[in-house]
Design a protein around this motif. Structure first.
Motif, PDB file in Angstrom:
ATOM      1  N   GLU A   1      35.786  47.905  37.026  1.00 42.11           N
ATOM      2  CA  GLU A   1      35.905  49.081  36.887  1.00 42.11           C
ATOM      3  C   GLU A   1      36.549  49.942  38.092  1.00 42.11           C
ATOM      4  N   LYS A   2      36.070  49.536  39.119  1.00 42.13           N
ATOM      5  CA  LYS A   2      36.333  50.066  40.557  1.00 42.13           C
ATOM      6  C   LYS A   2      37.841  49.872  40.694  1.00 42.13           C
ATOM      7  N   ALA A   3      38.179  48.481  40.607  1.00 45.85           N
ATOM      8  CA  ALA A   3      39.401  48.158  40.748  1.00 45.85           C
ATOM      9  C   ALA A   3      40.633  48.889  40.002  1.00 45.85           C
ATOM     10  N   GLN A   4      40.336  49.462  39.014  1.00 47.77           N
ATOM     11  CA  GLN A   4      41.193  50.433  38.192  1.00 47.77           C
ATOM     12  C   GLN A   4      41.878  51.541  39.196  1.00 47.77           C
ATOM     13  N   PHE A   5      41.160  52.010  40.279  1.00 47.70           N
ATOM     14  CA  PHE A   5      41.566  52.907  40.982  1.00 47.70           C
ATOM     15  C   PHE A   5      41.148  52.629  42.379  1.00 47.70           C
ATOM     16  N   ASP A   6      40.371  51.763  42.829  1.00 50.28           N
ATOM     17  CA  ASP A   6      40.088  51.538  44.184  1.00 50.28           C
ATOM     18  C   ASP A   6      41.022  50.360  44.696  1.00 50.28           C
ATOM     19  N   THR A   7      41.842  50.544  45.598  1.00 47.72           N
ATOM     20  CA  THR A   7      42.744  49.487  45.987  1.00 47.72           C
ATOM     21  C   THR A   7      41.866  48.420  46.660  1.00 47.72           C
ATOM     22  N   THR A   8      40.738  48.695  47.423  1.00 44.78           N
ATOM     23  CA  THR A   8      39.871  47.559  48.105  1.00 44.78           C
ATOM     24  C   THR A   8      39.163  46.745  46.933  1.00 44.78           C
ATOM     25  N   ALA A   9      38.823  47.508  46.014  1.00 46.00           N
ATOM     26  CA  ALA A   9      38.236  46.436  44.734  1.00 46.00           C
ATOM     27  C   ALA A   9      39.192  45.515  44.362  1.00 46.00           C
ATOM     28  N   LEU A  10      40.425  46.056  44.210  1.00 49.93           N
ATOM     29  CA  LEU A  10      41.668  45.345  43.708  1.00 49.93           C
ATOM     30  C   LEU A  10      41.867  43.970  44.585  1.00 49.93           C
ATOM     31  N   LYS A  11      41.880  44.554  45.889  1.00 53.39           N
ATOM     32  CA  LYS A  11      42.264  43.666  46.815  1.00 53.39           C
ATOM     33  C   LYS A  11      41.308  42.493  46.895  1.00 53.39           C
ATOM     34  N   CYS A  12      39.992  42.662  46.616  1.00 52.64           N
ATOM     35  CA  CYS A  12      38.879  41.654  46.600  1.00 52.64           C
ATOM     36  C   CYS A  12      39.284  40.637  45.169  1.00 52.64           C
ATOM     37  N   PHE A  13      39.805  41.278  44.268  1.00 48.04           N
ATOM     38  CA  PHE A  13      39.981  40.509  43.027  1.00 48.04           C
ATOM     39  C   PHE A  13      41.520  39.533  43.531  1.00 48.04           C
ATOM     40  N   GLN A  14      42.229  39.977  44.052  1.00 53.93           N
ATOM     41  CA  GLN A  14      43.464  39.278  44.537  1.00 53.93           C
ATOM     42  C   GLN A  14      43.305  38.369  45.535  1.00 53.93           C
ATOM     43  N   TRP A  15      42.142  38.429  46.396  1.00 55.30           N
ATOM     44  CA  TRP A  15      42.053  37.534  47.413  1.00 55.30           C
ATOM     45  C   TRP A  15      41.097  36.266  46.494  1.00 55.30           C
ATOM     46  N   PHE A  16      40.549  36.671  45.635  1.00 60.10           N
ATOM     47  CA  PHE A  16      39.584  35.826  44.666  1.00 60.10           C
ATOM     48  C   PHE A  16      40.593  34.807  44.016  1.00 60.10           C
ATOM     49  N   GLY A  17      41.532  35.364  43.361  1.00 66.53           N
ATOM     50  CA  GLY A  17      42.635  34.605  42.823  1.00 66.53           C
ATOM     51  C   GLY A  17      43.542  33.790  43.677  1.00 66.53           C
ATOM     52  N   ASP A  18      43.986  34.163  44.932  1.00 72.71           N
ATOM     53  CA  ASP A  18      44.684  33.416  45.846  1.00 72.71           C
ATOM     54  C   ASP A  18      43.689  32.215  46.406  1.00 72.71           C
TER      55      ASP A  18
ATOM     56  N   GLY B   1      37.298  30.547  31.608  1.00 72.93           N
ATOM     57  CA  GLY B   1      36.400  31.169  30.608  1.00 72.93           C
ATOM     58  C   GLY B   1      35.301  31.745  31.706  1.00 72.93           C
ATOM     59  N   GLY B   2      34.018  32.124  30.980  1.00 74.69           N
ATOM     60  CA  GLY B   2      33.201  33.021  31.967  1.00 74.69           C
ATOM     61  C   GLY B   2      33.334  34.200  32.004  1.00 74.69           C
ATOM     62  N   ASN B   3      32.121  35.296  32.473  1.00 73.65           N
ATOM     63  CA  ASN B   3      32.428  36.621  32.523  1.00 73.65           C
ATOM     64  C   ASN B   3      33.589  37.251  33.700  1.00 73.65           C
ATOM     65  N   ILE B   4      33.865  36.256  34.823  1.00 74.13           N
ATOM     66  CA  ILE B   4      34.790  36.742  35.587  1.00 74.13           C
ATOM     67  C   ILE B   4      36.258  36.850  35.050  1.00 74.13           C
ATOM     68  N   SER B   5      36.441  35.841  34.012  1.00 72.98           N
ATOM     69  CA  SER B   5      37.793  35.521  33.326  1.00 72.98           C
ATOM     70  C   SER B   5      38.155  36.975  32.829  1.00 72.98           C
ATOM     71  N   LYS B   6      37.308  38.040  32.456  1.00 76.34           N
ATOM     72  CA  LYS B   6      37.689  39.135  31.767  1.00 76.34           C
ATOM     73  C   LYS B   6      38.158  40.167  32.663  1.00 76.34           C
ATOM     74  N   ALA B   7      38.244  39.791  34.058  1.00 75.88           N
ATOM     75  CA  ALA B   7      39.144  40.675  35.067  1.00 75.88           C
ATOM     76  C   ALA B   7      40.386  39.851  35.485  1.00 75.88           C
ATOM     77  N   TYR B   8      40.873  38.786  34.622  1.00 76.65           N
ATOM     78  CA  TYR B   8      42.086  38.181  34.920  1.00 76.65           C
ATOM     79  C   TYR B   8      43.048  39.009  35.271  1.00 76.65           C
ATOM     80  N   ASP B   9      43.253  40.106  34.753  1.00 78.29           N
ATOM     81  CA  ASP B   9      44.588  40.996  34.934  1.00 78.29           C
ATOM     82  C   ASP B   9      44.701  41.485  36.281  1.00 78.29           C
ATOM     83  N   CYS B  10      43.556  41.257  36.906  1.00 77.33           N
ATOM     84  CA  CYS B  10      43.444  41.665  38.491  1.00 77.33           C
ATOM     85  C   CYS B  10      43.465  40.397  39.407  1.00 77.33           C
TER      86      CYS B  10
END
Length: 303
Positions: free
Chosen positions: A209-226, A247-256
């Motif tokens: 939810e923070k990643a929708q407006f917080d660039t640091t939170a989004l960066k965290c998910f991008q780091w995770f994917g990379d 699958g799993g709960n984190i997969s729900k944030a796949y768009d990030c």
């Protein structure tokens, strides 16, 4: 028609449903979900599981072949004995013969109750009824409290081959100087966000939810994917995987994090599970197909 019950055991819940074998589908209106006190006594936990299964039985008008159960490890899947110990969940079941204990509580013989690793069950369900059904070689991972993984060839888990990590497990592999389970999990994401922001979040949903407006939170998910892509590269290549199912709960944030993951794995088909927990129920219920069970028994001994 042949029917069985598939059961998905989690640390804090049990869910189950009827499965119809010839059409490879779950039966509407037979799904049952109950919360479980993961720190309760063995008897309390087993009673809750049995009540959930009985509720599904009562919703059905069909003769049932037996029960397939997807269980977290460590567990002796061939003999049905729990090896869960020193964990924050279900530890009271250590060394309990779950097959016999459930047979005492249910209208089924012990021989009608079969077990499989939960990550393997998820991957099998995806391979017979989900996005993996059109591919012969698949890797399925679950991202949540830990990292679950399964390597499949023609819907059978592969656990003892040169191009697959021992047991088909990834959680115990190293990524840098850390265990993969400590990086590609809820605690890994939360720890990295704290490292780069100094702020604390309590769960992945809050971070998403923070990643929708917080660039640091989004960066965290991008780091995770990379990082996840870097980690999986060699396993995908060595196994010759055609598809990765998540699958799993984190997969729900796949768009990030999906774009960063895909960029590390060019040419690989990547899907987020649409079956969710139903995939594990499907995969466990398939154990009551005697031909499939006969072929998978040697693998169960390795899980």
């Amino acid at each position: 028609m042949k029917y069985s019950i598939g059961v998905d055991i989690g640390g804090s819940h049990v869910s189950c449903s009827m499965y119809e074998h010839s059409n490879i589908c779950l039966i509407d209106n037979t799904f049952t979900y109950r919360k479980v006190d993961s720190k309760g006594t063995a008897s309390d936990i087993l009673d809750t599981w049995a009540l959930a299964i009985l509720e599904t039985v009562e919703k059905s008008f069909y003769s049932i072949e037996g029960i397939g159960i997807a269980m977290p490890g460590p567990f002796d899947y061939y003999n049905g004995i729990s090896k869960l110990v020193d964990l924050d969940k279900l530890s009271s079941l250590y060394e309990v013969n779950i097959r016999e204990a459930l047979a005492e509580r249910l209208p089924f013989e012990a021989s009608q109750i079969r077990f499989i690793n939960d990550a393997s069950a998820f991957s099998i369900g995806e391979s017979i009824a989900g996005e993996g059904k059109n591919y012969s070689k698949a890797i399925a991972i679950t991202l949540g409290t830990g990292l679950g993984a399964s390597f499949l060839e023609n819907s059978y888990p592969i656990m003892d081959r040169d191009n697959v990590p021992q047991g088909g497990f990834l959680y115990n592999q190293k990524h840098g100087d850390k265990l993969a389970d400590d990086v590609f999990s809820t605690r890994g994401l939360i720890a990295y966000y704290y490292e780069i922001s100094g702020d604390k979040v309590s769960n992945v949903r809050e971070l998403y939810e923070k990643a929708q407006f917080d660039t640091t939170a989004l960066k965290c998910f991008q780091w995770f994917g990379d990082e996840l892509g870097k980690f999986l590269e060699s396993y995908v290549r060595d196994f010759g995987a055609e598809v990765l199912i998540i699958g799993g709960n984190i997969s729900k944030a796949y768009d990030c994090f999906g774009e960063c993951l895909q960029s590390r794995l060019p040419g690989l088909k990547i899907y987020v599970s649409e079956l969710g927990e139903h995939a594990a129920i499907l995969g466990s219920a398939l154990l009551l197909d005697d031909h499939y069970y006969h072929n998978i028994q040697p693998t169960l001994k390795l899980m």
